[in-house]
Design a protein around this motif. Structure first.
Motif, PDB file in Angstrom:
ATOM      1  N   VAL A   1      11.733  15.121  -2.363  1.00  0.00           N
ATOM      2  CA  VAL A   1      10.316  15.246  -1.998  1.00  0.00           C
ATOM      3  C   VAL A   1       9.737  16.387  -2.828  1.00  0.00           C
ATOM      4  CG1 VAL A   1       8.665  15.698  -0.147  1.00  0.00           C
ATOM      5  CG2 VAL A   1      10.733  14.352   0.321  1.00  0.00           C
TER       6      VAL A   1
ATOM      7  N   PHE B   1       1.649  13.119  -0.452  1.00  0.00           N
ATOM      8  CA  PHE B   1       3.123  13.082  -0.371  1.00  0.00           C
ATOM      9  C   PHE B   1       3.610  12.453  -1.670  1.00  0.00           C
ATOM     10  CE2 PHE B   1       7.206  11.191   0.278  1.00  0.00           C
ATOM     11  CZ  PHE B   1       7.871  11.979   1.203  1.00  0.00           C
TER      12      PHE B   1
ATOM     13  N   SER C   1       0.925   8.231   0.034  1.00  0.00           N
ATOM     14  CA  SER C   1       2.240   8.706  -0.403  1.00  0.00           C
ATOM     15  C   SER C   1       2.711   7.888  -1.603  1.00  0.00           C
ATOM     16  CB  SER C   1       3.253   8.628   0.739  1.00  0.00           C
ATOM     17  OG  SER C   1       3.244   7.353   1.339  1.00  0.00           O
TER      18      SER C   1
ATOM     19  N   ALA D   1       8.054   8.714   3.283  1.00  0.00           N
ATOM     20  CA  ALA D   1       6.720   8.443   2.722  1.00  0.00           C
ATOM     21  C   ALA D   1       5.890   7.580   3.676  1.00  0.00           C
ATOM     22  CB  ALA D   1       6.862   7.753   1.372  1.00  0.00           C
TER      23      ALA D   1
ATOM     24  N   THR E   1       1.691   3.647   1.331  1.00  0.00           N
ATOM     25  CA  THR E   1       2.774   4.132   0.466  1.00  0.00           C
ATOM     26  C   THR E   1       2.806   3.304  -0.806  1.00  0.00           C
ATOM     27  OG1 THR E   1       4.065   4.848   2.357  1.00  0.00           O
ATOM     28  CG2 THR E   1       5.285   4.454   0.323  1.00  0.00           C
TER      29      THR E   1
ATOM     30  N   LYS F   1       4.103  17.834  -0.512  1.00  0.00           N
ATOM     31  CA  LYS F   1       3.686  17.313   0.792  1.00  0.00           C
ATOM     32  C   LYS F   1       2.596  18.213   1.346  1.00  0.00           C
ATOM     33  CE  LYS F   1       5.793  15.723   5.006  1.00  0.00           C
ATOM     34  NZ  LYS F   1       6.979  15.455   5.780  1.00  0.00           N
TER      35      LYS F   1
ATOM     36  N   ASN G   1      -6.807   9.620  -0.403  1.00  0.00           N
ATOM     37  CA  ASN G   1      -5.795   9.902   0.622  1.00  0.00           C
ATOM     38  C   ASN G   1      -5.800   8.845   1.720  1.00  0.00           C
ATOM     39  OD1 ASN G   1      -3.613  11.388   1.614  1.00  0.00           O
ATOM     40  ND2 ASN G   1      -4.937  12.451   3.082  1.00  0.00           N
TER      41      ASN G   1
ATOM     42  N   HIS H   1       4.488   9.468   6.549  1.00  0.00           N
ATOM     43  CA  HIS H   1       3.438  10.441   6.215  1.00  0.00           C
ATOM     44  C   HIS H   1       2.064   9.818   6.419  1.00  0.00           C
ATOM     45  CE1 HIS H   1       1.399  13.671   4.066  1.00  0.00           C
ATOM     46  NE2 HIS H   1       0.746  12.737   3.393  1.00  0.00           N
TER      47      HIS H   1
ATOM     48  N   CYS I   1      -5.090   7.733  -4.736  1.00  0.00           N
ATOM     49  CA  CYS I   1      -4.567   9.093  -4.504  1.00  0.00           C
ATOM     50  C   CYS I   1      -5.685  10.008  -4.004  1.00  0.00           C
ATOM     51  CB  CYS I   1      -4.008   9.692  -5.787  1.00  0.00           C
ATOM     52  SG  CYS I   1      -2.516   8.953  -6.434  1.00  0.00           S
TER      53      CYS I   1
END
Ligand SMILES: Cc1ncc(C[n+]2csc(CCOP(=O)(O)OP(=O)(O)O)c2C)c(N)n1
Ligand code: SF4
Ligand SMILES: [Mg+2]
Length: 272
Positions: free
Chosen positions: A248, A168, A194, A187, A117, A251, A113, A190, A110
């Motif tokens: 969602v 996300f 995500s 997702a 997904t 985001k 980044n 993105h 996380c």
């Protein structure tokens, strides 16, 4: 014409291991529909898991799949993405795999980044090993290791992911089957890390112990607690008591890890 799931499934791996009424199959079908909608190529899509009933999912799918060590899916997936940034990388796994033994890998994925997904199938329990409590077992619930009720508070996976830096974050349920593919498709599109948490059911090790009379009762519970984020805006805190937001949830656009890492390599090679 009915949707053709068979073209994405490895027939030699069937029958699957999931119990009747387990929500994991509903999520797998949602993932297949999302992949089909996006037109992802089999040879350019890696689906990675750790260990658990949820983590058996990639074995059934005819993509580039990796079934790795318990809790290590995000680390293996990171390796795949770093080696082949052009690949679509999707991690699937359970609440135990992702937030207990794999919690460390999850939060750091996380934070970085990195563009992948993570679909986390949250059935509130270690299903595969007979129903030990996980970090997502609700307070008071019974598990094989908490026969008198779980004293621990549960993680809110979405909040954990947002706090750790995921860009996300969405939540669905196994009851709301037709929403699953839409959340996963958004997702995957993105650019960044995500997370899609799908609230799921394990009738065998959680449902029986916690006095759910049937799978239908477990599914109806998912239906009753889920509130779409838009609908929640018009509800009072009292009305939202005991409910869980779906859709969602978060985001944002932020620099993506493999792109930033490529710049570091350029600099190391004497570029700017
Ligand atoms: C290093 C290691 N520790 C423990 C296990 C045993 N183990 C296998 S699956 C599992 C829990 C899986 O729970 P979850 O990820 O929630 O998936 P579910 O079965 O509920 O779908 C555990 C503890 C293991 N395989 N490897
Ligand atoms: S033990 Fe639970 S999670 Fe595992 S297949 Fe059966 S119902 Fe699904
Ligand atoms: Mg689980």
């Amino acid at each position: 014409m009915a949707f053709d799931y068979d073209k994405y499934i490895r027939p030699g791996k069937l029958p699957h291991i999931w119990c009747p009424g387990c929500g994991h199959g509903i999520i797998m079908k949602g993932l297949i529909r999302a992949i089909d909608t996006l037109g992802l190529e089999k040879n350019n899509t890696a689906i990675v898991s750790g260990i658990g009933c949820a983590s058996r999912l990639p074995g059934y799918l005819d993509f580039c799949t990796l079934h790795t060590a318990h809790g290590r899916a995000a680390a293996f997936a990171t390796g795949v993405k770093m080696a082949k940034p052009e690949m679509n990388v999707i991690v699937v796994g359970g609440d135990g795999d992702g937030t207990a033994i794999g919690g460390n890998h999850f939060i750091h994925a996380c934070r970085r980044n990195i563009d992948m997904t993570y679909i986390i199938m949250n059935n509130n329990i270690y299903g595969m090993t007979g129903g030990q409590f996980s970090p997502c077992t609700p307070t008071g619930a019974k598990a094989s290791t908490t026969p008198y009720g779980n004293p621990d508070p549960a993680f809110d996976i979405a909040k954990l992911a947002i706090g750790a830096g995921a860009t996300f974050v969405a939540r669905g349920t196994a009851y709301h089957a037709t929403q699953i593919d839409k959340l996963i498709a958004e997702a995957v599109q993105h650019k960044g890390f995500s997370v899609v948490e799908i609230l799921d059911d394990c009738p065998t090790t959680y449902g029986r112990r916690n006095k759910f009379k049937s799978v239908i009762e477990m599914m109806n519970r998912l239906k009753d607690i889920a509130v779409p984020v838009k609908a929640a805006e018009k509800m009072t805190p009292e009305q939202l008591q005991g409910k869980i937001l779906t859709g969602v949830l978060y985001k944002e656009e932020k620099p993506e890890y493999t792109t930033e890492y490529a710049k570091v390599i350029d600099r190391a090679k004497g570029g700017k």
